[in-house]
Every structure is written in C-alpha cells, then in structure tokens.
Design an enzyme around this catalytic site. Sequence first.
Site, PDB file in Angstrom:
ATOM      1  N   TYR A   1      40.305  47.728  56.331  1.00  8.06           N
ATOM      2  CA  TYR A   1      40.273  47.660  54.864  1.00  8.06           C
ATOM      3  C   TYR A   1      38.984  48.303  54.340  1.00  8.06           C
ATOM      4  O   TYR A   1      39.011  49.135  53.430  1.00  8.06           O
ATOM      5  CB  TYR A   1      40.369  46.193  54.407  1.00  8.06           C
ATOM      6  CG  TYR A   1      39.959  45.962  52.975  1.00  8.06           C
ATOM      7  CD1 TYR A   1      40.811  46.302  51.919  1.00  8.06           C
ATOM      8  CD2 TYR A   1      38.718  45.406  52.658  1.00  8.06           C
ATOM      9  CE1 TYR A   1      40.427  46.090  50.589  1.00  8.06           C
ATOM     10  CE2 TYR A   1      38.329  45.193  51.349  1.00  8.06           C
ATOM     11  CZ  TYR A   1      39.189  45.533  50.315  1.00  8.06           C
ATOM     12  OH  TYR A   1      38.800  45.330  49.007  1.00  8.06           O
TER      13      TYR A   1
HETATM   14  P1  NAD Z   1      44.779  42.068  43.430  1.00 10.73           P
HETATM   15  O1  NAD Z   1      45.637  42.249  44.629  1.00 10.73           O
HETATM   16  O2  NAD Z   1      44.885  40.784  42.699  1.00 10.73           O
HETATM   17  O3  NAD Z   1      44.997  43.273  42.417  1.00 10.73           O
HETATM   18  C1  NAD Z   1      45.348  44.567  42.839  1.00 10.73           C
HETATM   19  C2  NAD Z   1      46.585  45.012  42.061  1.00 10.73           C
HETATM   20  O4  NAD Z   1      46.872  46.351  42.411  1.00 10.73           O
HETATM   21  C3  NAD Z   1      47.839  44.179  42.383  1.00 10.73           C
HETATM   22  O5  NAD Z   1      48.357  43.600  41.199  1.00 10.73           O
HETATM   23  C4  NAD Z   1      48.817  45.194  43.003  1.00 10.73           C
HETATM   24  O6  NAD Z   1      50.159  44.946  42.630  1.00 10.73           O
HETATM   25  C5  NAD Z   1      48.296  46.506  42.466  1.00 10.73           C
HETATM   26  N1  NAD Z   1      48.578  47.661  43.319  1.00 10.73           N
HETATM   27  C6  NAD Z   1      48.291  47.807  44.638  1.00 10.73           C
HETATM   28  N2  NAD Z   1      48.665  49.004  45.072  1.00 10.73           N
HETATM   29  C7  NAD Z   1      49.199  49.660  44.008  1.00 10.73           C
HETATM   30  C8  NAD Z   1      49.749  50.963  43.825  1.00 10.73           C
HETATM   31  N3  NAD Z   1      49.826  51.842  44.841  1.00 10.73           N
HETATM   32  N4  NAD Z   1      50.209  51.314  42.598  1.00 10.73           N
HETATM   33  C9  NAD Z   1      50.136  50.428  41.561  1.00 10.73           C
HETATM   34  N5  NAD Z   1      49.611  49.179  41.680  1.00 10.73           N
HETATM   35  C10 NAD Z   1      49.162  48.815  42.887  1.00 10.73           C
HETATM   36  O7  NAD Z   1      43.268  42.288  43.947  1.00 10.73           O
HETATM   37  P2  NAD Z   1      41.853  41.948  43.250  1.00 10.73           P
HETATM   38  O8  NAD Z   1      41.207  40.891  44.063  1.00 10.73           O
HETATM   39  O9  NAD Z   1      42.014  41.788  41.777  1.00 10.73           O
HETATM   40  O10 NAD Z   1      41.076  43.300  43.538  1.00 10.73           O
HETATM   41  C11 NAD Z   1      41.007  44.347  42.581  1.00 10.73           C
HETATM   42  C12 NAD Z   1      40.180  45.499  43.153  1.00 10.73           C
HETATM   43  O11 NAD Z   1      38.861  45.060  43.450  1.00 10.73           O
HETATM   44  C13 NAD Z   1      40.739  46.067  44.451  1.00 10.73           C
HETATM   45  O12 NAD Z   1      40.528  47.458  44.434  1.00 10.73           O
HETATM   46  C14 NAD Z   1      39.888  45.423  45.522  1.00 10.73           C
HETATM   47  O13 NAD Z   1      39.809  46.234  46.678  1.00 10.73           O
HETATM   48  C15 NAD Z   1      38.555  45.347  44.801  1.00 10.73           C
HETATM   49  N6  NAD Z   1      37.676  44.281  45.293  1.00 10.73           N
HETATM   50  C16 NAD Z   1      38.006  42.975  45.108  1.00 10.73           C
HETATM   51  C17 NAD Z   1      37.144  41.987  45.545  1.00 10.73           C
HETATM   52  C18 NAD Z   1      37.441  40.521  45.349  1.00 10.73           C
HETATM   53  O14 NAD Z   1      36.605  39.689  45.749  1.00 10.73           O
HETATM   54  N7  NAD Z   1      38.554  40.139  44.758  1.00 10.73           N
HETATM   55  C19 NAD Z   1      35.944  42.325  46.208  1.00 10.73           C
HETATM   56  C20 NAD Z   1      35.653  43.670  46.394  1.00 10.73           C
HETATM   57  C21 NAD Z   1      36.504  44.645  45.919  1.00 10.73           C
END
Ligand code: NAD
Length: 313
Positions: A149
């Site tokens: 990841y």
């Molecule tokens: P999440 O899974 O709740 O949200 C991601 C959304 O992206 C989902 O609703 C999913 O349906 C959508 N998605 C995925 N692939 C897609 C595609 N190809 N086309 C359209 N939609 C798509 O995750 P989150 O925790 O809200 O994370 C949001 C972002 O922040 C991500 O990029 C994640 O890598 C990054 N991030 C999150 C954290 C954390 O602690 N939550 C930490 C570091 C980075």
Amino acid sequence: MKALVTGAAGFIGSHLSERLIDSGATVTGLDCLTDYYPREIKERNMARLRRAPRFSLVEQPLAEADLDALLDGVTHVFHLAAQPGVRKSWGRDFRVYTANNVEATQILLEACAGKPIERLVYASSSSIYGDTAAMPMHEDARPQPVSPYGVTKLAAEQLCHLYHVTHRVPAVALRYFTVYGPRQRPDMAFARFFSAVRRGEPVTMFGDGRQTRDYTFVADAVSATMAAATRGTPGGVYNIGGGSRVELLNVFELIGQVTGRPLRIERLEAQRGDMHDTCADTTRARTDLAFAPTVTLDEGLRAQYEWMSAVHA
Ligand code: NAD
C-alpha cells in the site's frame, strides 16, 4: 471555488466535501463506492451532502469517468480516492491497489494537464516512510515503505511531482498521519476498538502494544487540506500529523476512560506491513499552511465514540 473531490463518499472525503460546501464552494464528488467496506456506510457519510444543492455525486470509477467534462470550470481538485488498508495490500490484491492508487492517479493528472486549475491536492500517507526514517519524520527523509500500500501511495506522490515538473499541474501532496474521528473507516484501529468494546468483545492487539502513532483528528486534516488548496507550494509535500504521538497501550487506557468500560486485550503477532512508529515533523505545514492542530486525542476519541454511539443507537 469549484471543486472536484475524488473519494467524496469516503471517511475523509465526505468531511472535506462538507467543509467545502460550508465555505461556499460548488462540489462535484467522484466516487465509485468500492466494496472495501459496506456501501451503506458510504451512503451515510454522504447523507448531509446529498441534501446540499451545491453538491453532486458522479458514481463512477475514476478511470471510466469523462474527466474532461468533469474538470470543466473546476478551480481545485482534491484527490482522495484510493484503495486504503495496509494489511490487505499483499498478495493478489495488490493489483486493486495499483489500479486505484497508481493508475487512477496518473489518469487524473493526465486529464488535469493544460487545464486552468489552481491546485490539485493529493492525499498521500505517512506509510510512505516505513521504519527507517528518523523521528520525527521529516519530508526529506528517504521514503522506504514497508507495505505494498505504502509503495502505491509513494508512486502516486511521485507522479504528482512528475506532472508538476513536466506538465505544470499544480499538485500538492499531503502525507496524512493516522486520521481518526467520526466516520472513521471500519477497518481502522479506533473504529475496531470502539465496536469491540460496545459488543463486549476483546480488543485485538497486534504486537507488544509499544508501537506508536501520530494521530490526526479528521477536522484538523480537513483544515490542512483546505489550506493546501490555496497556500500549498505546487510540487511540494507536507506532513500532516496531529501531534498526539501515543503508544497503543496508552490508547487502550484512554478508550477505557472514554467508554467507561475496561478493555479485554487479545494479543496477536505483529502484522506484516504495519510500521512500528510514526511521528510527523510538521514544521513545513505550520510555516506554509499555518497548520495548527486543535483537537487533542482525548477530545477526538470522545467525539468518535459519541458519533459511533449515536449511529448505532
Ligand atoms: P475511504 O476508503 O473511506 O475513502 C476512499 C474513497 O475512494 C472510497 O469512498 C472509495 O469508494 C473511493 N474510491 C476508491 N477507488 C476509487 C476509484 N478508482 N474511483 C472512484 N472512487 C474510488 O478512505 P479514507 O480513510 O477516507 O482515505 C482517503 C484518502 O486518504 C486515501 O487516499 C488514503 O490513502 C489517504 N490516507 C488516509 C489515511 C487515514 O488515516 N484514513 C491516512 C493516510 C492517507
């Protein structure tokens, strides 16, 4: 501001979209509601947004969307869509990560090239660092992810930089450190701990409990993201960490206090891909973005537990 938010149905994306709407922006969300966790949860995330006249959702995978049409008139792009989760990124599932995290980002950047957008903010991750960076982690440390990841998040970050240099896409990457709060993804640690406590089940602890995380409350992560959209240096990278670096064992204590129920802990071996420690050096974000986290871990955990109790009441 006219914004395109990818991943708008997700944990952070739905909070960000609400903040954008509240600040007067028009928001198009692009999200295909992947089945990584249940659709009902993502629908619930968007309940308020669905009632907002300046919000619309395009339910499609990024790679299949008509991006030229979606980017028409857009001033700011927030790219949060991704396949999250460290532990599932091994094995054959890796291709889900390369498709949603790397290929989708390249497609979006390609579509943004030559368009008059003011910023593209990309949601990167502390997972790009791995276990070799000195603490606190500085943006210039050598990235060495310990999970597939993390490799995909780093590759997409590099693509943002590349398209900035070659195609003048004004991309800014934010490395979020463990974001938590209401709507946290059900696979994430605090969400799992709270739901185990509510069900009276033991909490699973991977490793010795001495691992540390720099926890960031979601509203603070959103504030940083809003600031990056106007003040972030194009081509730049920023650590976004809440400043609460805490050992897992102390988190259990706090959760016991917040819920008023003692935790039963079930110990399992440390998991492949989990970093041992994270701690953000946020000097750059403080200077350029005026980033100043406002929510303590204790306050944030209470907010997440209250939200969870209300949702499951
Ligand atoms: P999440 O899974 O709740 O949200 C991601 C959304 O992206 C989902 O609703 C999913 O349906 C959508 N998605 C995925 N692939 C897609 C595609 N190809 N086309 C359209 N939609 C798509 O995750 P989150 O925790 O809200 O994370 C949001 C972002 O922040 C991500 O990029 C994640 O890598 C990054 N991030 C999150 C954290 C954390 O602690 N939550 C930490 C570091 C980075």
